[in-house]
Design a protein around this motif. Structure first.
Motif, PDB file in Angstrom:
ATOM      1  N   PHE A  20       0.839  -1.198   0.000  1.00 56.91           N
ATOM      2  CA  PHE A  20       0.000   0.000   0.000  1.00 56.91           C
ATOM      3  C   PHE A  20       0.877   1.253   0.000  1.00 56.91           C
ATOM      4  O   PHE A  20       0.620   2.205  -0.738  1.00 56.91           O
ATOM      5  CB  PHE A  20      -0.933   0.010   1.211  1.00 56.91           C
ATOM      6  N   ILE A  21       1.935   1.232   0.820  1.00 48.42           N
ATOM      7  CA  ILE A  21       2.858   2.367   0.879  1.00 48.42           C
ATOM      8  C   ILE A  21       3.503   2.588  -0.491  1.00 48.42           C
ATOM      9  O   ILE A  21       3.561   3.720  -0.989  1.00 48.42           O
ATOM     10  CB  ILE A  21       3.934   2.134   1.963  1.00 48.42           C
ATOM     11  N   LEU A  37      -0.588   8.615   1.567  1.00 49.84           N
ATOM     12  CA  LEU A  37      -0.863   7.596   2.571  1.00 49.84           C
ATOM     13  C   LEU A  37      -0.353   8.037   3.930  1.00 49.84           C
ATOM     14  O   LEU A  37       0.729   8.611   4.038  1.00 49.84           O
ATOM     15  CB  LEU A  37      -0.202   6.278   2.162  1.00 49.84           C
ATOM     16  N   PHE A  38      -1.164   7.729   4.966  1.00 46.30           N
ATOM     17  CA  PHE A  38      -0.800   8.018   6.351  1.00 46.30           C
ATOM     18  C   PHE A  38      -1.012   6.758   7.172  1.00 46.30           C
ATOM     19  O   PHE A  38      -1.924   5.978   6.894  1.00 46.30           O
ATOM     20  CB  PHE A  38      -1.671   9.152   6.911  1.00 46.30           C
ATOM     21  N   THR A  39      -0.190   6.578   8.194  1.00 49.97           N
ATOM     22  CA  THR A  39      -0.302   5.400   9.051  1.00 49.97           C
ATOM     23  C   THR A  39      -0.916   5.765  10.389  1.00 49.97           C
ATOM     24  O   THR A  39      -0.788   6.908  10.848  1.00 49.97           O
ATOM     25  CB  THR A  39       1.085   4.777   9.291  1.00 49.97           C
ATOM     26  N   CYS A  40      -1.570   4.789  11.020  1.00 44.83           N
ATOM     27  CA  CYS A  40      -2.057   5.011  12.376  1.00 44.83           C
ATOM     28  C   CYS A  40      -2.112   3.692  13.127  1.00 44.83           C
ATOM     29  O   CYS A  40      -2.129   2.613  12.532  1.00 44.83           O
ATOM     30  CB  CYS A  40      -3.405   5.720  12.377  1.00 44.83           C
ATOM     31  N   GLY A  41      -2.128   3.813  14.448  1.00 50.86           N
ATOM     32  CA  GLY A  41      -2.193   2.642  15.317  1.00 50.86           C
ATOM     33  C   GLY A  41      -2.697   3.046  16.687  1.00 50.86           C
ATOM     34  O   GLY A  41      -2.950   4.230  16.947  1.00 50.86           O
ATOM     35  N   LEU A  42      -2.819   2.090  17.555  1.00 48.92           N
ATOM     36  CA  LEU A  42      -3.288   2.352  18.911  1.00 48.92           C
ATOM     37  C   LEU A  42      -2.242   3.064  19.760  1.00 48.92           C
ATOM     38  O   LEU A  42      -2.563   3.726  20.735  1.00 48.92           O
ATOM     39  CB  LEU A  42      -3.709   1.044  19.598  1.00 48.92           C
ATOM     40  N   ASP A  69     -10.101   9.130   2.446  1.00 50.19           N
ATOM     41  CA  ASP A  69     -10.905   8.597   1.350  1.00 50.19           C
ATOM     42  C   ASP A  69     -10.963   7.080   1.318  1.00 50.19           C
ATOM     43  O   ASP A  69     -11.853   6.512   0.693  1.00 50.19           O
ATOM     44  CB  ASP A  69     -10.344   9.112   0.016  1.00 50.19           C
ATOM     45  N   ALA A  70     -10.008   6.423   1.955  1.00 46.45           N
ATOM     46  CA  ALA A  70      -9.963   4.963   1.935  1.00 46.45           C
ATOM     47  C   ALA A  70      -9.160   4.455   3.124  1.00 46.45           C
ATOM     48  O   ALA A  70      -8.339   5.183   3.688  1.00 46.45           O
ATOM     49  CB  ALA A  70      -9.342   4.464   0.633  1.00 46.45           C
ATOM     50  N   LEU A  71      -9.414   3.196   3.454  1.00 43.39           N
ATOM     51  CA  LEU A  71      -8.735   2.523   4.560  1.00 43.39           C
ATOM     52  C   LEU A  71      -8.063   1.265   4.037  1.00 43.39           C
ATOM     53  O   LEU A  71      -8.661   0.524   3.245  1.00 43.39           O
ATOM     54  CB  LEU A  71      -9.761   2.144   5.636  1.00 43.39           C
ATOM     55  N   ALA A  72      -6.839   1.011   4.478  1.00 43.30           N
ATOM     56  CA  ALA A  72      -6.127  -0.221   4.140  1.00 43.30           C
ATOM     57  C   ALA A  72      -5.739  -0.919   5.441  1.00 43.30           C
ATOM     58  O   ALA A  72      -5.226  -0.279   6.362  1.00 43.30           O
ATOM     59  CB  ALA A  72      -4.882   0.090   3.312  1.00 43.30           C
ATOM     60  N   VAL A  73      -5.996  -2.237   5.498  1.00 44.75           N
ATOM     61  CA  VAL A  73      -5.728  -3.018   6.701  1.00 44.75           C
ATOM     62  C   VAL A  73      -4.911  -4.261   6.337  1.00 44.75           C
ATOM     63  O   VAL A  73      -5.459  -5.222   5.790  1.00 44.75           O
ATOM     64  CB  VAL A  73      -7.038  -3.444   7.404  1.00 44.75           C
ATOM     65  N   THR A 164      -1.562 -11.827  -2.993  1.00 43.80           N
ATOM     66  CA  THR A 164      -2.601 -10.960  -3.569  1.00 43.80           C
ATOM     67  C   THR A 164      -2.341  -9.475  -3.303  1.00 43.80           C
ATOM     68  O   THR A 164      -3.080  -8.624  -3.807  1.00 43.80           O
ATOM     69  CB  THR A 164      -3.976 -11.329  -2.987  1.00 43.80           C
ATOM     70  N   ASP A 165      -1.336  -9.170  -2.509  1.00 40.89           N
ATOM     71  CA  ASP A 165      -1.116  -7.807  -2.024  1.00 40.89           C
ATOM     72  C   ASP A 165      -1.086  -6.750  -3.113  1.00 40.89           C
ATOM     73  O   ASP A 165      -1.769  -5.737  -3.017  1.00 40.89           O
ATOM     74  CB  ASP A 165       0.199  -7.720  -1.246  1.00 40.89           C
ATOM     75  N   ILE A 166      -0.263  -6.946  -4.125  1.00 39.69           N
ATOM     76  CA  ILE A 166      -0.095  -5.910  -5.143  1.00 39.69           C
ATOM     77  C   ILE A 166      -1.404  -5.673  -5.891  1.00 39.69           C
ATOM     78  O   ILE A 166      -1.754  -4.529  -6.194  1.00 39.69           O
ATOM     79  CB  ILE A 166       1.086  -6.212  -6.089  1.00 39.69           C
TER      80      ILE A 166
END
Length: 191
Positions: A20-21, A37-42, A69-73, A164-166
């Motif tokens: 994703f990055i 892209l921005f990252t986040c965590g607890l 606009d979107a979320l990637a997990v 499947t990542d790409i």
């Protein structure tokens, strides 16, 4: 500018996050330059599978979903604590909020399990890591588990393993931009 939030749990798999990055980064430099892209965590510091440390851009508690606009997990490994974070209510609430606002959500491998636990996949088709234990876990959340590499249901994409990542990341880029732009980035990246 279209903004993607990469939601990271302790124990996340680096490869699954890195696509994703890279795809969003390649688009910033070589594509239509319309994504970031921005990252986040607890917590500010998140450990990946295999114990590498990462500093995220945001804490989950600081996120205003309307700004993205979107979320990637990405998925991760249980032995590195993935499910402790991924099943935390704050983590699940971010997923619920993205879905409630009709935003695209992309997951890879067991990244589908927190989506399932959040309830956004209940009664929907999805897939996860092609392992009977993980598939049974997803099914327990009321999900119709499909035996195929990538499944899209109502702007939520799930996939079954790192192979499947790409394709998932490029599908996300296509949803945010255009098919021709995503195809251009795919070609430039050599896929």
């Amino acid at each position: 500018m279209k903004k993607v939030l990469l939601l990271l749990a302790d124990g996340f798999e680096i490869y699954e996050a890195s696509v994703f990055i890279d795809v969003i980064g390649w688009n910033q430099v070589e594509g239509d330059k319309s994504t970031r892209l921005f990252t986040c965590g607890l917590r500010k510091e998140i450990k990946s599978s295999f114990n590498q440390r990462f500093i995220v851009d945001y804490l989950v508690s600081d996120i205003d979903v309307s700004e993205f606009d979107a979320l990637a997990v990405p998925g991760g490994f249980e032995v590195y604590g993935f499910y402790k974070d991924a099943y935390d209510e704050q983590f699940l609430d971010i997923i619920r909020d993205f879905k409630a606002q009709g935003k695209f959500i992309a997951s890879v491998c067991v990244g589908a399990l927190p989506l399932g636990k959040s309830g956004i996949l209940k009664g929907k088709k999805a897939t996860t890591y092609n392992n009977p234990i993980r598939r049974a876990a997803l099914q327990e959340f009321g999900v119709e588990v499909i035996n195929q590499p990538i499944v899209t249901s109502d702007d939520v994409v799930t996939s079954w393993n790192p192979s499947t990542d790409i394709d998932v990341a490029l599908h996300l880029l296509e949803k945010l931009t255009t098919k021709s732009n995503a195809d251009k980035v795919r070609r430039l990246m050599g896929f």
